[in-house]
Scaffold this active site. Structure first.
Site, PDB file in Angstrom:
ATOM      1  N   HIS A  12     -21.361   9.031   6.381  1.00 37.59           N
ATOM      2  CA  HIS A  12     -19.879  10.821   6.870  1.00 37.59           C
ATOM      3  C   HIS A  12     -20.262  11.347   6.218  1.00 37.59           C
ATOM      4  O   HIS A  12     -20.629  12.587   6.773  1.00 37.59           O
ATOM      5  CB  HIS A  12     -19.478   9.808   7.401  1.00 37.59           C
ATOM      6  CG  HIS A  12     -19.306   8.826   8.734  1.00 37.59           C
ATOM      7  ND1 HIS A  12     -19.052   7.416   7.905  1.00 37.59           N
ATOM      8  CD2 HIS A  12     -18.921   8.599   9.677  1.00 37.59           C
ATOM      9  CE1 HIS A  12     -19.076   6.902   9.261  1.00 37.59           C
ATOM     10  NE2 HIS A  12     -18.944   7.851  10.373  1.00 37.59           N
ATOM     11  N   GLU A  84     -16.283   4.901   1.982  1.00 40.06           N
ATOM     12  CA  GLU A  84     -18.214   6.036   1.121  1.00 40.06           C
ATOM     13  C   GLU A  84     -18.018   6.171  -0.341  1.00 40.06           C
ATOM     14  O   GLU A  84     -18.962   5.822  -0.659  1.00 40.06           O
ATOM     15  CB  GLU A  84     -18.133   6.432   2.451  1.00 40.06           C
ATOM     16  CG  GLU A  84     -18.867   6.031   3.565  1.00 40.06           C
ATOM     17  CD  GLU A  84     -19.576   7.462   4.251  1.00 40.06           C
ATOM     18  OE1 GLU A  84     -19.385   8.303   4.564  1.00 40.06           O
ATOM     19  OE2 GLU A  84     -19.312   6.469   5.649  1.00 40.06           O
ATOM     20  N   ARG A 172       8.587  14.976  17.069  1.00 36.89           N
ATOM     21  CA  ARG A 172       8.151  17.227  17.228  1.00 36.89           C
ATOM     22  C   ARG A 172       8.497  17.048  18.946  1.00 36.89           C
ATOM     23  O   ARG A 172       7.129  16.459  19.802  1.00 36.89           O
ATOM     24  CB  ARG A 172       7.133  17.468  17.305  1.00 36.89           C
ATOM     25  CG  ARG A 172       6.803  17.831  15.426  1.00 36.89           C
ATOM     26  CD  ARG A 172       5.770  18.828  14.867  1.00 36.89           C
ATOM     27  NE  ARG A 172       6.237  18.725  13.549  1.00 36.89           N
ATOM     28  CZ  ARG A 172       5.606  19.277  13.011  1.00 36.89           C
ATOM     29  NH1 ARG A 172       5.132  17.925  12.675  1.00 36.89           N
ATOM     30  NH2 ARG A 172       6.142  19.514  11.303  1.00 36.89           N
ATOM     31  N   ARG A 227      12.067  20.438   8.713  1.00 38.62           N
ATOM     32  CA  ARG A 227      12.183  19.905   9.841  1.00 38.62           C
ATOM     33  C   ARG A 227      13.858  19.588  10.486  1.00 38.62           C
ATOM     34  O   ARG A 227      13.995  18.935  11.669  1.00 38.62           O
ATOM     35  CB  ARG A 227      11.715  17.980   9.691  1.00 38.62           C
ATOM     36  CG  ARG A 227       9.714  18.169   9.663  1.00 38.62           C
ATOM     37  CD  ARG A 227       9.274  18.922  10.486  1.00 38.62           C
ATOM     38  NE  ARG A 227      10.141  18.451  12.472  1.00 38.62           N
ATOM     39  CZ  ARG A 227      10.124  17.281  12.732  1.00 38.62           C
ATOM     40  NH1 ARG A 227       8.960  16.690  12.149  1.00 38.62           N
ATOM     41  NH2 ARG A 227      10.561  17.065  14.043  1.00 38.62           N
TER      42      ARG A 227
END
Ligand code: URA
Length: 262
Positions: A12, A84, A172, A227
């Site tokens: 990847h 990886e 949310r 928040r």
């Protein structure tokens, strides 16, 4: 644990050990544009690869090679990237990210340094039972705190909730579905009551994988949402806050290197 052959290119991230000059340290931001900004702060940095949006760079801190590797958003892509990098020999991971504060005293524009993460990331459940803690490396965390203090940047050190979703899992309602299931309604208040500082999406996965691999991980995030006041991201403060997180992250690695070299 598997170590890749010298010329083996990871599927990847499209990096091999031959490309990284023996680097054992990686800075792992979520966003590719942040990876570029971090690389620009390192010495002699250059692009390495850019597959599936997972842009990477190689640079140097006090002559030590450091990979800057984009992880993408959330646990699943981070799990791929970290596995990886581990196979390439990376042993120290520093996440530089963004976050939403859930404590009124942790303001947008400041930083959160994560000591431990609540594992609502989903991905770490594929590695360890729920009782297993997601804990940062102590030395890296102290280096981050020292770097933030030295820079005079407002910061808080504590527990982060790493969510598998940006919307429902972070309670949310202002979203495409508009739906927050019962399991997450009231969860923000509960985490706040438990002293959790903030929401982000990757620290728990990173810390869990690093511990299992006997590697080290730390995390510093720029606060871009408050928040308790709003669900919105404060775009007006984003660039300055991310800049501060990047500067503190790079300085923390420099401090950690000095400590290791004795
Ligand atoms: N990242 C998150 O996961 N949540 C926020 O509120 C901001 C950034």
């Amino acid at each position: 644990m598997r170590v890749a052959a010298h010329d083996e290119v990871m599927y990847h991230i499209e990096l091999s050990r031959a490309m990284i000059d023996g680097a054992v340290t990686a800075i792992v931001p979520g966003a590719p544009e942040r990876a570029k900004a971090i690389a620009e702060r390192l010495d002699r940095s250059r692009p390495l690869a850019d597959h599936r949006g997972l842009a990477s760079y190689l640079g140097y801190i006090d002559n030590a090679p450091v990979i800057v590797q984009t992880t993408g958003m959330g646990g699943p892509t981070l799990e791929i990237v970290v596995n990886e990098l581990l196979m390439l020999g990376v042993r120290t991971f520093l996440r530089v990210g963004t976050t939403g504060s859930i404590q009124p005293e942790v303001k947008a524009g400041s930083l959160v340094i994560t000591e431990g993460a609540v594992r609502i990331d989903g991905t770490s459940d594929h590695y360890a039972p729920p009782a297993y803690p997601a804990v940062a490396d102590l030395d890296l965390t102290v280096a981050l705190r020292d770097a933030a203090r030295a820079a005079g940047v407002p910061h808080a050190v504590g527990i982060t909730a790493s969510s598998a979703s940006f919307y429902a899992g972070q309670q949310r309602f202002d979203s495409g579905t508009g739906w927050v299931p019962r399991a997450f309604r009231g969860s923000l208040d509960e985490w706040r009551g438990l002293g959790v500082l903030n929401y982000e999406m990757e620290a728990a996965t990173l810390f869990t994988l690093a511990r299992i691999a006997r590697a080290r991980a730390g995390c510093v995030c720029a606060v871009v949402a408050e928040r308790d006041a709003s669900e919105a991201v404060r775009r007006d403060l984003l660039d300055a806050a991310v800049d501060a997180a990047v500067a503190v992250g790079v300085d923390a690695l420099r401090r950690d290197l000095v400590r290791e070299r004795g």
